[in-house]
Each structure stands twice: as structure tokens, then as C-alpha cells.
Write a protein that holds these residues in place. Structure first.
Motif, short mmCIF file in Angstrom:
data_model
loop_
_atom_site.label_atom_id
_atom_site.label_comp_id
_atom_site.label_asym_id
_atom_site.label_seq_id
_atom_site.Cartn_x
_atom_site.Cartn_y
_atom_site.Cartn_z
N GLN A 125 5.08 0.97 -3.85
CA GLN A 125 6.44 0.59 -3.46
C GLN A 125 6.53 0.55 -1.95
O GLN A 125 5.61 0.98 -1.26
CB GLN A 125 7.43 1.61 -4.02
CG GLN A 125 7.10 3.03 -3.56
CD GLN A 125 7.79 4.08 -4.40
OE1 GLN A 125 9.01 4.16 -4.38
NE2 GLN A 125 7.01 4.88 -5.13
N SER A 126 7.64 0.07 -1.46
CA SER A 126 7.82 0.01 -0.02
C SER A 126 7.95 1.43 0.53
O SER A 126 8.66 2.26 -0.03
CB SER A 126 9.08 -0.77 0.31
OG SER A 126 9.47 -0.49 1.63
N LEU A 127 7.24 1.71 1.62
CA LEU A 127 7.34 3.04 2.23
C LEU A 127 8.16 2.95 3.52
O LEU A 127 8.06 3.80 4.40
CB LEU A 127 5.95 3.60 2.52
CG LEU A 127 5.02 3.77 1.31
CD1 LEU A 127 3.67 4.33 1.75
CD2 LEU A 127 5.64 4.67 0.27
N GLU A 128 8.94 1.89 3.58
CA GLU A 128 9.75 1.62 4.78
C GLU A 128 10.48 2.88 5.27
O GLU A 128 10.50 3.19 6.46
CB GLU A 128 10.77 0.53 4.45
CG GLU A 128 11.31 -0.22 5.63
CD GLU A 128 10.21 -0.95 6.41
OE1 GLU A 128 10.23 -0.87 7.64
OE2 GLU A 128 9.33 -1.58 5.78
N GLU A 179 -5.53 7.93 1.23
CA GLU A 179 -4.44 7.52 2.12
C GLU A 179 -3.80 6.28 1.52
O GLU A 179 -4.49 5.37 1.07
CB GLU A 179 -4.99 7.22 3.51
CG GLU A 179 -3.88 6.88 4.50
CD GLU A 179 -4.40 6.45 5.87
OE1 GLU A 179 -5.61 6.54 6.13
OE2 GLU A 179 -3.57 6.00 6.67
N ILE A 180 -2.47 6.27 1.50
CA ILE A 180 -1.75 5.08 1.10
C ILE A 180 -1.22 4.47 2.39
O ILE A 180 -0.54 5.15 3.16
CB ILE A 180 -0.57 5.42 0.17
CG1 ILE A 180 -1.09 6.20 -1.05
CG2 ILE A 180 0.16 4.15 -0.27
CD1 ILE A 180 0.02 6.85 -1.86
N ALA A 181 -1.58 3.21 2.67
CA ALA A 181 -1.19 2.59 3.93
C ALA A 181 0.33 2.43 4.00
O ALA A 181 1.02 2.52 2.97
CB ALA A 181 -1.87 1.24 4.08
N SER A 182 0.84 2.17 5.20
CA SER A 182 2.30 2.09 5.37
C SER A 182 2.91 0.93 4.58
O SER A 182 4.11 0.92 4.32
CB SER A 182 2.65 1.97 6.85
OG SER A 182 1.98 0.85 7.40
N ASN A 183 2.08 -0.04 4.18
CA ASN A 183 2.63 -1.13 3.34
C ASN A 183 2.85 -0.68 1.89
O ASN A 183 3.41 -1.40 1.08
CB ASN A 183 1.74 -2.37 3.40
CG ASN A 183 0.33 -2.10 2.88
OD1 ASN A 183 0.10 -1.14 2.13
ND2 ASN A 183 -0.61 -2.94 3.28
N GLY A 184 2.37 0.52 1.56
CA GLY A 184 2.66 1.08 0.24
C GLY A 184 1.72 0.67 -0.88
O GLY A 184 1.85 1.15 -1.99
N HIS A 185 0.76 -0.23 -0.59
CA HIS A 185 -0.10 -0.65 -1.71
C HIS A 185 -1.59 -0.74 -1.38
O HIS A 185 -2.37 -1.25 -2.16
CB HIS A 185 0.40 -1.99 -2.29
CG HIS A 185 0.49 -3.09 -1.28
ND1 HIS A 185 -0.58 -3.82 -0.88
CD2 HIS A 185 1.57 -3.58 -0.60
CE1 HIS A 185 -0.19 -4.73 0.01
NE2 HIS A 185 1.10 -4.59 0.20
N GLN A 186 -1.97 -0.24 -0.20
CA GLN A 186 -3.39 -0.25 0.13
C GLN A 186 -3.93 1.17 0.08
O GLN A 186 -3.34 2.07 0.69
CB GLN A 186 -3.60 -0.79 1.53
CG GLN A 186 -4.20 -2.17 1.52
CD GLN A 186 -4.21 -2.78 2.91
OE1 GLN A 186 -3.47 -2.34 3.79
NE2 GLN A 186 -5.01 -3.79 3.08
N PHE A 187 -5.03 1.35 -0.64
CA PHE A 187 -5.55 2.70 -0.80
C PHE A 187 -6.91 2.87 -0.11
O PHE A 187 -7.74 1.98 -0.17
CB PHE A 187 -5.76 3.03 -2.28
CG PHE A 187 -4.51 2.91 -3.10
CD1 PHE A 187 -3.42 3.73 -2.85
CD2 PHE A 187 -4.42 1.96 -4.10
CE1 PHE A 187 -2.26 3.62 -3.60
CE2 PHE A 187 -3.26 1.83 -4.86
CZ PHE A 187 -2.19 2.66 -4.61
N THR A 188 -7.10 4.02 0.52
CA THR A 188 -8.40 4.42 1.01
C THR A 188 -8.71 5.71 0.29
O THR A 188 -7.93 6.66 0.37
CB THR A 188 -8.35 4.68 2.53
OG1 THR A 188 -7.77 3.55 3.16
CG2 THR A 188 -9.74 4.93 3.08
N VAL A 189 -9.84 5.74 -0.43
CA VAL A 189 -10.09 6.89 -1.30
C VAL A 189 -11.49 7.47 -1.10
O VAL A 189 -12.47 6.72 -1.04
CB VAL A 189 -9.93 6.49 -2.79
CG1 VAL A 189 -10.33 7.64 -3.71
CG2 VAL A 189 -8.49 6.05 -3.07
#
Lengths: 547, 101
Positions: free
Chosen positions: A378-381, A254-264
Motif C-alpha cells: 500500500q502507499s506509505l505516503e 526493507e519495504i521501499a517508500s513506494n510500498g511495494h518493493q522488497f529487499t530481503v
């Protein structure tokens, strides 16, 4: 066994047929000439022909090839009956298509033995031809089924285009069906889920498992479930579906909504690697688990790894088809080669990487499916779900008297009321938590005068709730007003609570240690809301949310 | 209504499945779910797959469980948190005290 006897001498025909009947061959026909033999065999389809060489109207040498042609792919034994005994003539019998010869006068034992031998060969030929026909029929059936399955796959495994735009990826199956799988879905909270996996083997058998996986992944992504739950659910599904020797190595992330945090969660796939724009590796998500579809649910481990990268960093993942790729000299490409390409040129597009991979492979056959995936932080805005928020300003006011305080829990219904308004669903969870905190503070401390420090000890923790029940039952007077109002101009929802109590020391409610089982409420609200403000000595509180 | 619990086949892991709301209304049920576990149990897993929201009393209940059971249970896990719930656990620094996944 149908035998055609061709001879222009009626005596010869009579003798032959008589002899055949004696040997048990009763289904016999006769022809006087080559021409008649051809006409007759079209009708009666003989299994064997006894053919005279010298005949007036079309001789045996001329007739034999035509009879053979007529019989098509199935072996039609032709035995020449001949009085000639020179070597050339006998050799010619076989050259023109005959299979054997019997010399006049006939030896009954030899001739019937020859007939039996050729009959066996004809039977074999018939069987082979039938099998061929069946095989052909089957092949056409398989082709048709493949076409159908291909159609279903291409429809079921479509990748969401909006989120796919954030990825650079290539899938190269070794055969028409892909045992590698790559799926991307947006998460309800504005992030992205992706799944990259590799079924054992390649081709249709390994691709078939992709359907249930894709369906389960899509459904769970829509619900916003955690990566670990996705992993354990897909494992359970595959456990029941796949045969024992088949499994599914996969990365679920999962890539968090901030675009740079990963859960793997990585089970059996090569490392996912994070590169900085300078080409430095800052994280390897190594495989920490067995592939999916192997372990029973109770053995399954679902722990995940977290990593916080920076905007501009690049996450790279690939299937083992890349690193195990072998060139003509039987050398494997290997992980180090791929990583060094990326360290040297950190922004190398996947198409260029593919080119390098192809160049390495050269003329060697591609033995396994190849998948290559790249995501740049990148931004996932733009992915944030667009809620149309109501344009109506609204107020909900609830006045809870003693009786109501004793009998109902207002939070659940209030949340439903608010969240049934257009666009409010997005704050449902936060609103539930905050309302619950504020209400419990007012009731517990403002009205029931409970002491939070009681919760310091384990016994006290339950004592606190016993006291609460007790005091609430005995409560004679007290009320709590809740006002929730929404201002559409600035999209602000404010929640105001006022109680009839004496107020409480809201500043010192907090516990001092992480391990304290109390005092977490107010710091928590402060994180979840835009603002929280206590006034009137703690009898009044206003919290605001940005919607 | 009592909470759904489940014992692993080796009887070492107790899983407690929480419902949609995890707040002080669950104090008694939650306590009942873990208090009388068998000797063999060494891990408690709290499954929050169905939980849509929790408040600070739920946090208190989790810590309280940990304190009460510390001498019997070696591992406490919280699993299947949805993002909103994970956020609350993170704000409260529960990732330092529990095995979160």
C-alpha cells in the motif's frame, strides 16, 4: 545425637542411659511420663526417642503421635521399649506412629544397632528437608527474576505503533518467554524495515538473545543502513554472544517508500511469499543463507533478493512453529496447507489463519513459538518523514576566483550551509551529488577545456586527472559563480552556476555505452533534479530541487 | 590519506572501505588501494557503508577499476550502499555490472 528416654520406672531409665553412655551416646535426657516427654522435647529437640508403652500419666501409644506431630516434616525415630510381647501390642506400637520396638530386658548390641540405623534415616530426612528449603528459596528467587526480565522485555521489545499499523501479525509463544522475535521500524527514507526471527528452542534462554538483536536493529534502522549490513552486523553480534549450539534464523527485509518493493535477506526461515489479490503466488523468498550467529564474519554471505510487487499484493511470512505444528494424530501442518488456505482466500486475516492453525492443533500441546506476519502493499505516503521546511527565502552566492578554484573544494561547505537550514537535510545527498557534477563540469570543461573522451581508456582516465591538476595549477584567469536560492512558496531550491569559460558542448558530453567511464554526470543529474537547464552555450546551468 | 583496506583471512578477498565522500578527490587513493594487490586475490569488495554521497567520477573510478583488474579479479562487489547511494548506482545501471548488496 540427642536421645530422650521416656519411662516411669527410674531404674529402667538408669539402666538405659547407662547403656547408651557406654555405647558412646552421652547427650541423653530423661522423662518420667508422656506429658513430661512432650514438654521436654519442645525444649531439647531430640534426635531419637526411646519410649515406654505403659505409663501412668499419658502412655506411649498416646504420646508417640504427638511427638511425631511436633517434629514436623523431619523424621523423628521413636523406638518403643516394651515388656509386652503379644503380637497385637507390638503391631500397635508401629500403628500409632512408632518406628521400631525393643523388648525388655534390653539387648545392648541390638538396641545400639537399631539406634544407629534410625539415626541414619533421620540424617537423610534432615538433608532432604534442608534441600527442600533451599529449593523453595531458589524457586521464589527465579520467579522474581522472571518477573523482572519480563518487565524489561516488554519495555525493550515494544513495536513502533505507527509502522505496526501497516502489518497484520500474531505472536504466540509456547512458554512465557518468546524465542520468536518480530520487529518493525520506519526507515529514514519513508519505508519500513522489519525483522522476523526464531532463536533455537523457546523460553527464557532463547528469548535472551532478542535484546541485543532488537537494540542493534533499531539503531541501524534509524541510520537507514542497508538490509545486508544489518544482517552481517547482527550476525557478528550474535557470533560473540551466543553459545555454540544456539543460533537465530531470521528474515530481515526493507519495504521501499513506494510500498511495494522488497529487499530481503533470508537465513534459515521458511519462505516469505508474495500473493496477488487473486491468490496467485508471484514470489518465494527462499532461505539462501545459514541462520545468524553461525558463520564467522569472513564466511558470512550478505547478498539479498529484490522483488517489485504491486499495490494490493500481500507478503506473508511465518516461523517454523507454524508449519511444524503437530496435532494429536502426530501429523504436521506443513507449508502447503498454509499456502493453500491463502490461495483460496487471499485476503484471509491473520486472526482467521490463527484460528485455522488452532483448529488443526486441537488438544495437542504447542511445542514451539508461533509467529505469523502479513503485509499488504500500500502507499506509505503517511510515513514520509515530515520535515518542517524553512519559511525564509534565502540566497547563497559564492564567487570563486582563480585562487579559490585552485585551493578549495567548495561543494562540501556549500552543502553544509544549505543543509543547516530547516528542512534541507532531506536533499543533502542529492544536492551533494548534483553540485559536485555541475561544478566539475564547469571547471573541467568550461574553464580547463578537458576532453571527456580521454577517459575512454584506462590510461586516459588517469591522464585526464593528471591534466586537470596540471591545467588548474597553471590557470591564470577564470571564475565560477554559484547561486543557490530557496523559494518557500513552492518549496523549490535552485542551483545556478555560471563560469567565465567558453562554454562546452553539453549535449554531446554523454558516453554511448554502459561501460564508458565518463558521460554519466548529466543523465544522473536529470534523474536527481526536478529540472536541469544549460544556457549561454553551456557557460550557465540551472538545476532545481523540490524540497 | 589512504583508504582503509582489508584482506580476508584466506587472502582471496580485498575489501576497500570508502569514506563519507566518494568523488574525484579519491582518484589516486582509490587506485592505490587496488592496483598492487597480491596474485591470490580474486574478489574486490567496495564497502560503501560510510559513503553519504558519490558523483559520476566515482562511477567512472569503479568502472575503471573493473577494466584495469578484469584479468586478475573475477568478482567485483559493491556492498552496504545506503538508499541514496543505491539510487545513484541504479540510475546508472551499475546493478548490471557489479554485484550489489
Amino acid at each position: 545425637m540427642r536421645i530422650l528416654v521416656v519411662d516411669d520406672e527410674s531404674l529402667n531409665r538408669f539402666l538405659l542411659i547407662h547403656m547408651l553412655e557406654e555405647a558412646g551416646y552421652t547427650d541423653c535426657f530423661e522423662a518420667e511420663s508422656g506429658r513430661e516427654a512432650l514438654q521436654l522435647s519442645e525444649k531439647i529437640k531430640p534426635d531419637l526417642v526411646l519410649l515406654d508403652v505403659v505409663m501412668a500419666d499419658m502412655d506411649g501409644f498416646e504420646t508417640a503421635p504427638l511427638l511425631k506431630k511436633m517434629a514436623g516434616d523431619i523424621y523423628l525415630p521413636i523406638i518403643f521399649i516394651t515388656a509386652l510381647d503379644d503380637q497385637d501390642s507390638l503391631a500397635k506400637c508401629l500403628e500409632v506412629g512408632g518406628d521400631d520396638f525393643a523388648s525388655k530386658p534390653f539387648d545392648k548390641i541390638i538396641l545400639t544397632a537399631k539406634i544407629r540405623a534410625h539415626a541414619r534415616t533421620r540424617l537423610l530426612s534432615k538433608r532432604a528437608s534442608k534441600q527442600n528449603e533451599e529449593l523453595n528459596y531458589f524457586r521464589i528467587g527465579v520467579e522474581r527474576e522472571h518477573a523482572i526480565v519480563e518487565h524489561i522485555f516488554s519495555n525493550a521489545l515494544t513495536i513502533n505503533k505507527t509502522v505496526a499499523a501497516y502489518f497484520d501479525y500474531r505472536l504466540a509463544p509456547a512458554s512465557s518467554f518468546n524465542g520468536d522475535l518480530f520487529l518493525i521500524e520506519p526507515s529514514p527514507s519513508g519505508g519500513i524495515y522489519f525483522l522476523m526471527g526464531d532463536f533455537t528452542g523457546h523460553g527464557l534462554a532463547s528469548a535472551i538473545g532478542a535484546l541485543p538483536v532488537a537494540r542493534a536493529f533499531q539503531a541501524m534502522a534509524n541510520k537507514g543502513l542497508s538490509v545486508s549490513e544489518m544482517a552481517s552486523t547482527i550476525n557478528k553480534t550474535l557470533m560473540t554472544l551466543l553459545p555454540g549450539d544456539m543460533f537465530f534464523a531470521a528474515v530481515i527485509a526493507e519495504i521501499a517508500s513506494n510500498g511495494h518493493q522488497f529487499t530481503v535477506w533470508n537465513g534459515g526461515m521458511p519462505d516469505l511469499t508474495v500473493f496477488t489479490p487473486a491468490g496467485e503466488v508471484t514470489k518465494h523468498f527462499q532461505s539462501q543463507h545459514m541462520a545468524l550467529g553461525i558463520l564467522e564474519p569472513y564466511e558470512f554471505e550478505e547478498n539479498v533478493e529484490y522483488f517489485d510487487a504491486n499495490i494490493g499484493d500481500r507478503l506473508i511470512g511465518y516461523s517454523d512453529g507454524v508449519i511444524e505444528l503437530t496435532n494429536v494424530a502426530e501429523q504436521m501442518l506443513g507449508e502447503d496447507a498454509v499456502l493453500s488456505w491463502l490461495s483460496e482466500s487471499p485476503d484471509l486475516p491473520v486472526a482467521d489463519i490463527e484460528e485455522k492453525v488452532e483448529a488443526f492443533r486441537g488438544n495437542a500441546e504447542q511445542l514451539d513459538d508461533i509467529t505469523f506476519v502479513s503485509y499488504t502493499c500500500q502507499s506509505l505516503e503517511a510515513l514520509r518523514p515530515e520535515y518542517t521546511v524553512t519559511q525564509l527565502p534565502f540566497n547563497i552566492e559564492v564567487d570563486l576566483c582563480v585562487e579559490k578554484l585552485k585551493t578549495i573544494d567548495p561543494i562540501y561547505e556549500l552543502v553544509i550551509m544549505v543543509c543547516s537550514q530547516l528542512g534541507m537535510q532531506s536533499i543533502r545527498s542529492d544536492l551533494s551529488t548534483v553540485l559536485s557534477e555541475l561544478f566539475n563540469n564547469s571547471l573541467d570543461h568550461g574553464i580547463l577545456h578537458l576532453d571527456s573522451t580521454l577517459k575512454k581508456t584506462t590510461e586516459g582516465f588517469f591522464e585526464y586527472f593528471d591534466q586537470r591538476t596540471d591545467r588548474l595549477a597553471k590557470l591564470k584567469e577564470g571564475s565560477i559563480q554559484i547561486r543557490i536560492s530557496f523559494a518557500p512558496e513552492n518549496k523549490t531550491l535552485s542551483v545556478e552556476l555560471e563560469d567565465s569559460g567558453q562554454g562546452f558542448d553539453f549535449q554531446n558530453l554523454g558516453g554511448n555505452h554502459d561501460s564508458d567511464a565518463f558521460g554519466r554526470g548529466i543523465p544522473l543529474i536529470k534523474e536527481l533534479c526536478e529540472s536541469v537547464e544549460y544556457s549561454s552555450n553551456g557557460t550557465k546551468v540551472t538545476a532545481t530541487f523540490a524540497v | 590519506m589512504s583508504l582503509e583496506t582489508q584482506l580476508s583471512s584466506d587472502e582471496k578477498v580485498l575489501t576497500i572501505h570508502m569514506e563519507e565522500k566518494f568523488d574525484f578527490g579519491k582518484v589516486q587513493d582509490f587506485r592505490d588501494a587496488y592496483l598492487h594487490v597480491d596474485e591470490a586475490v580474486n574478489t574486490i569488495v567496495v564497502d560503501l557503508a560510510n559513503t553519504e554521497y558519490m558523483d559520476s567520477s566515482a562511477l567512472g573510478m569503479l568502472l575503471n577499476m573493473q577494466k584495469t583488474m578484469a584479468d586478475k579479479i573475477s568478482t567485483f562487489k559493491i556492498v552496504h550502499c545506503r538508499p541514496q547511494v543505491a539510487k545513484i548506482l541504479k540510475i546508472s545501471r551499475f546493478d548490471k555490472k557489479f554485484d550489489l548488496s
